[in-house]
Design an enzyme around this catalytic site. Structure first.
Site, PDB file in Angstrom:
ATOM      1  N   MET A 166       0.844  -1.196   0.000  1.00 58.46           N
ATOM      2  CA  MET A 166       0.000   0.000   0.000  1.00 58.46           C
ATOM      3  C   MET A 166       0.879   1.245   0.000  1.00 58.46           C
ATOM      4  O   MET A 166       1.664   1.469   0.937  1.00 58.46           O
ATOM      5  CB  MET A 166      -0.930  -0.007   1.221  1.00 58.46           C
ATOM      6  CG  MET A 166      -2.065  -1.009   1.090  1.00 58.46           C
ATOM      7  SD  MET A 166      -3.238  -0.928   2.456  1.00 58.46           S
ATOM      8  CE  MET A 166      -2.332  -1.734   3.748  1.00 58.46           C
ATOM      9  N   ALA A 167       0.708   2.041  -1.064  1.00 61.49           N
ATOM     10  CA  ALA A 167       1.468   3.284  -1.182  1.00 61.49           C
ATOM     11  C   ALA A 167       1.133   4.187   0.000  1.00 61.49           C
ATOM     12  O   ALA A 167      -0.036   4.321   0.382  1.00 61.49           O
ATOM     13  CB  ALA A 167       1.129   3.973  -2.497  1.00 61.49           C
ATOM     14  N   GLN A 187       7.824  -4.167  -4.974  1.00 57.68           N
ATOM     15  CA  GLN A 187       6.959  -3.955  -6.146  1.00 57.68           C
ATOM     16  C   GLN A 187       7.442  -2.768  -6.977  1.00 57.68           C
ATOM     17  O   GLN A 187       7.711  -1.699  -6.430  1.00 57.68           O
ATOM     18  CB  GLN A 187       5.518  -3.704  -5.701  1.00 57.68           C
ATOM     19  CG  GLN A 187       4.566  -3.667  -6.883  1.00 57.68           C
ATOM     20  CD  GLN A 187       3.142  -3.297  -6.491  1.00 57.68           C
ATOM     21  OE1 GLN A 187       2.866  -2.148  -6.153  1.00 57.68           O
ATOM     22  NE2 GLN A 187       2.241  -4.255  -6.529  1.00 57.68           N
ATOM     23  N   CYS A 223      -2.458  -0.534 -10.411  1.00 59.09           N
ATOM     24  CA  CYS A 223      -2.718   0.810  -9.893  1.00 59.09           C
ATOM     25  C   CYS A 223      -3.688   1.556 -10.809  1.00 59.09           C
ATOM     26  O   CYS A 223      -3.439   1.702 -12.005  1.00 59.09           O
ATOM     27  CB  CYS A 223      -1.413   1.588  -9.751  1.00 59.09           C
ATOM     28  SG  CYS A 223      -1.710   3.224  -9.060  1.00 59.09           S
ATOM     29  N   ASP A 279     -11.004  -7.171   0.199  1.00 60.54           N
ATOM     30  CA  ASP A 279     -12.094  -7.326   1.155  1.00 60.54           C
ATOM     31  C   ASP A 279     -11.919  -8.500   2.123  1.00 60.54           C
ATOM     32  O   ASP A 279     -12.906  -9.011   2.654  1.00 60.54           O
ATOM     33  CB  ASP A 279     -13.451  -7.448   0.436  1.00 60.54           C
ATOM     34  CG  ASP A 279     -13.710  -6.283  -0.510  1.00 60.54           C
ATOM     35  OD1 ASP A 279     -13.037  -5.237  -0.372  1.00 60.54           O
ATOM     36  OD2 ASP A 279     -14.573  -6.418  -1.405  1.00 60.54           O
ATOM     37  N   ARG A 333      -6.359  -2.962   3.651  1.00 59.10           N
ATOM     38  CA  ARG A 333      -6.926  -1.917   4.499  1.00 59.10           C
ATOM     39  C   ARG A 333      -7.248  -2.384   5.907  1.00 59.10           C
ATOM     40  O   ARG A 333      -7.102  -1.629   6.871  1.00 59.10           O
ATOM     41  CB  ARG A 333      -8.182  -1.334   3.817  1.00 59.10           C
ATOM     42  CG  ARG A 333      -7.830  -0.478   2.604  1.00 59.10           C
ATOM     43  CD  ARG A 333      -9.035  -0.206   1.746  1.00 59.10           C
ATOM     44  NE  ARG A 333      -9.555  -1.440   1.152  1.00 59.10           N
ATOM     45  CZ  ARG A 333     -10.669  -1.521   0.459  1.00 59.10           C
ATOM     46  NH1 ARG A 333     -11.406  -0.450   0.287  1.00 59.10           N
ATOM     47  NH2 ARG A 333     -11.056  -2.675  -0.062  1.00 59.10           N
TER      48      ARG A 333
HETATM   49  C1  LIG Z   1      -3.833   3.312   0.541  1.00 59.53           C
HETATM   50  C2  LIG Z   1      -3.673   2.183  -0.444  1.00 59.53           C
HETATM   51  C3  LIG Z   1      -2.523   2.104  -1.194  1.00 59.53           C
HETATM   52  C4  LIG Z   1      -2.353   1.051  -2.100  1.00 59.53           C
HETATM   53  N1  LIG Z   1      -1.174   0.969  -2.797  1.00 59.53           N
HETATM   54  C5  LIG Z   1      -0.941  -0.124  -3.573  1.00 59.53           C
HETATM   55  C6  LIG Z   1       0.331  -0.318  -4.185  1.00 59.53           C
HETATM   56  O1  LIG Z   1       1.279   0.458  -4.010  1.00 59.53           O
HETATM   57  N2  LIG Z   1       0.485  -1.398  -4.982  1.00 59.53           N
HETATM   58  C7  LIG Z   1      -0.534  -2.319  -5.192  1.00 59.53           C
HETATM   59  O2  LIG Z   1      -0.340  -3.290  -5.915  1.00 59.53           O
HETATM   60  N3  LIG Z   1      -1.728  -2.159  -4.590  1.00 59.53           N
HETATM   61  C8  LIG Z   1      -1.948  -1.119  -3.789  1.00 59.53           C
HETATM   62  N4  LIG Z   1      -3.139  -0.991  -3.134  1.00 59.53           N
HETATM   63  C9  LIG Z   1      -4.152  -2.061  -3.276  1.00 59.53           C
HETATM   64  C10 LIG Z   1      -4.011  -3.113  -2.172  1.00 59.53           C
HETATM   65  O3  LIG Z   1      -2.773  -3.777  -2.263  1.00 59.53           O
HETATM   66  C11 LIG Z   1      -5.156  -4.150  -2.221  1.00 59.53           C
HETATM   67  O4  LIG Z   1      -5.083  -4.875  -3.417  1.00 59.53           O
HETATM   68  C12 LIG Z   1      -6.535  -3.476  -2.110  1.00 59.53           C
HETATM   69  O5  LIG Z   1      -6.543  -2.505  -1.093  1.00 59.53           O
HETATM   70  C13 LIG Z   1      -7.628  -4.500  -1.835  1.00 59.53           C
HETATM   71  O6  LIG Z   1      -7.386  -5.192  -0.658  1.00 59.53           O
HETATM   72  P1  LIG Z   1      -8.091  -4.820   0.767  1.00 59.53           P
HETATM   73  O7  LIG Z   1      -9.563  -4.896   0.554  1.00 59.53           O
HETATM   74  O8  LIG Z   1      -7.559  -5.900   1.670  1.00 59.53           O
HETATM   75  O9  LIG Z   1      -7.648  -3.467   1.146  1.00 59.53           O
HETATM   76  C14 LIG Z   1      -3.354   0.059  -2.257  1.00 59.53           C
HETATM   77  C15 LIG Z   1      -4.517   0.172  -1.501  1.00 59.53           C
HETATM   78  C16 LIG Z   1      -4.680   1.192  -0.591  1.00 59.53           C
HETATM   79  C17 LIG Z   1      -5.944   1.248   0.231  1.00 59.53           C
END
Ligand SMILES: Cc1cc2nc3c(=O)[nH]c(=O)nc-3n(C[C@H](O)[C@H](O)[C@H](O)COP(=O)(O)O)c2cc1C
Length: 352
Positions: free
Chosen positions: A25-26, A78, A108, A210, A233
């Site tokens: 997560m960025a 990544q 992204c 999710d 998240r």
């Molecule tokens: C704040 C934020 C930053 C993210 N940055 C990246 C990233 O740098 N590279 C990536 O592949 N996915 C990124 N994602 C996506 C997450 O890795 C993940 O696939 C997405 O949030 C869904 O999963 P979750 O429901 O568990 O949050 C980001 C998501 C969030 C919320």
């Protein structure tokens, strides 16, 4: 069928001790976040997306993302970009930095990234995406993984075509976040697509999207056949979710929350420097102290404090017992000096 989250699995020769992966997560996945994730049960952690252009230009902040601590392994770094040659060069830097896996971002959805032909936009050009994967796989002996969305348009099933093509090009693992790029984070992750992808490729698939509880993790693993679930998240300011998913956790006390936050604050200050950390940490205060753990005015008060030292004092005043918990934690977690941080060769930094 109950799936054992403690079972190890492999991305080629890299052994992953659990079936739980911490999402990249960025603006979140700093080293402190990744090390914490490993402590709470994630078998694999990943850096945030690192710009290949930044690596090429030896941008200092970008190179900072390549710093690996010895207790993070296994770790994926990544990268994102659109040029196969530049991606290949970046992959070699990632290898030199000490990563175990090179992960490529084809997910992204943010305009700033997609308009450069990187991120999710590559799902619209599978042949170019495959050229990138092939170039990276050729450049490094490390396994190459790809993280992608279902496609760019709503309802897209492109991942089912692009995924197998990327495996043919050399991808050793695929992570699917089955939302479209257009959706950003709205709606829900349609994991029936993950199940279809698993059927179509011979490499491990990680299911992202999710997953917020042990029950959900079990259901996603059982219904998709994925090798692991990825959590993003739900783990922000809440590593206890990871422990709950692994079946080893209970709700933290206020003292535990404050101690874990203080450790995170200290590690982040060391990593980013006090100036950058001060702004970076603000969102974490809400994440840690929310969920009914502390009253809202307290969180708001922390945001107004100008220095980290004042934040620490205020947190300890709110939960004095946290001192002992923090001491125990710090005794368990290797200290800064014990962890090899600068595994990057000096030449990578352009230093003499
Ligand atoms: C704040 C934020 C930053 C993210 N940055 C990246 C990233 O740098 N590279 C990536 O592949 N996915 C990124 N994602 C996506 C997450 O890795 C993940 O696939 C997405 O949030 C869904 O999963 P979750 O429901 O568990 O949050 C980001 C998501 C969030 C919320």
């Amino acid at each position: 069928m109950q799936v054992d989250l403690n079972e190890s699995w492999r991305i080629r020769e890299v052994e992953i001790p659990t079936r739980l992966v911490l999402a990249p997560m960025a603006g979140v996945s700093v080293q402190a976040f990744r090390r914490q994730g490993r402590r709470f049960g994630a078998g694999l952690v990943c850096s945030e997306m690192v710009s290949v252009a930044g690596i090429q230009h030896r941008n200092e902040r970008t190179l900072g993302y390549l710093r690996v601590a010895s207790d993070e392994h296994p770790l994926a770094i990544q990268i994102f970009g659109s040029e196969p040659t530049a991606m290949a060069e970046a992959a070699r830097m990632v290898e030199a930095a000490g990563a175990d896996i090179v992960d490529i971002n084809f997910g992204c959805p943010v305009k700033k990234v997609t308009k450069t032909g990187a991120g999710a936009s590559l799902l619209d050009d599978p042949e170019h995406a495959a050229r990138i994967v092939a170039a990276v796989a050729e450049a490094t002996p490390l396994p190459v993984s790809v993280k992608m969305r279902r496609g760019t348009a709503n309802g897209s099933r492109d991942c089912l075509v692009v995924g197998p093509r990327l495996v043919e090009a050399g991808a050793a693992c695929l992570t699917l976040h089955p939302r479209s790029a257009k959706q950003m984070y709205t709606g829900f992750a349609e994991h029936s697509l993950t199940a279809e992808l698993v059927e179509r490729v011979e490499v491990p698939v990680i299911a992202s999207g999710d997953v917020t509880s042990r029950a959900r993790a079990q259901a996603v693993l059982a219904t998709t056949g994925a090798s692991a679930v990825m959590v993003g998240r739900a783990a922000q300011g809440n590593p206890w979710t990871l422990a709950e998913i692994m079946g080893i956790g209970s709700d933290p006390s206020r003292e535990e929350v404050v101690a874990e936050l203080l450790l995170f604050v200290r590690e982040t200050v060391r990593e980013l420097g006090e100036f950058r950390a001060t702004g970076f940490l603000k969102k974490f205060y809400g994440w840690y102290l929310g969920r009914g753990r502390f009253p809202k005015p307290f969180k708001q008060e922390l945001l107004t404090l100008p220095t980290i030292a004042e934040v620490e004092t205020r947190l300890l005043a709110a939960a004095p017992g946290a001192v002992d918990v923090l001491e125990r934690l710090q005794a368990e977690v290797p200290d800064v000096d014990e962890v090899l941080l600068d595994s990057l060769p000096i030449s990578v930094y352009g230093g003499g």
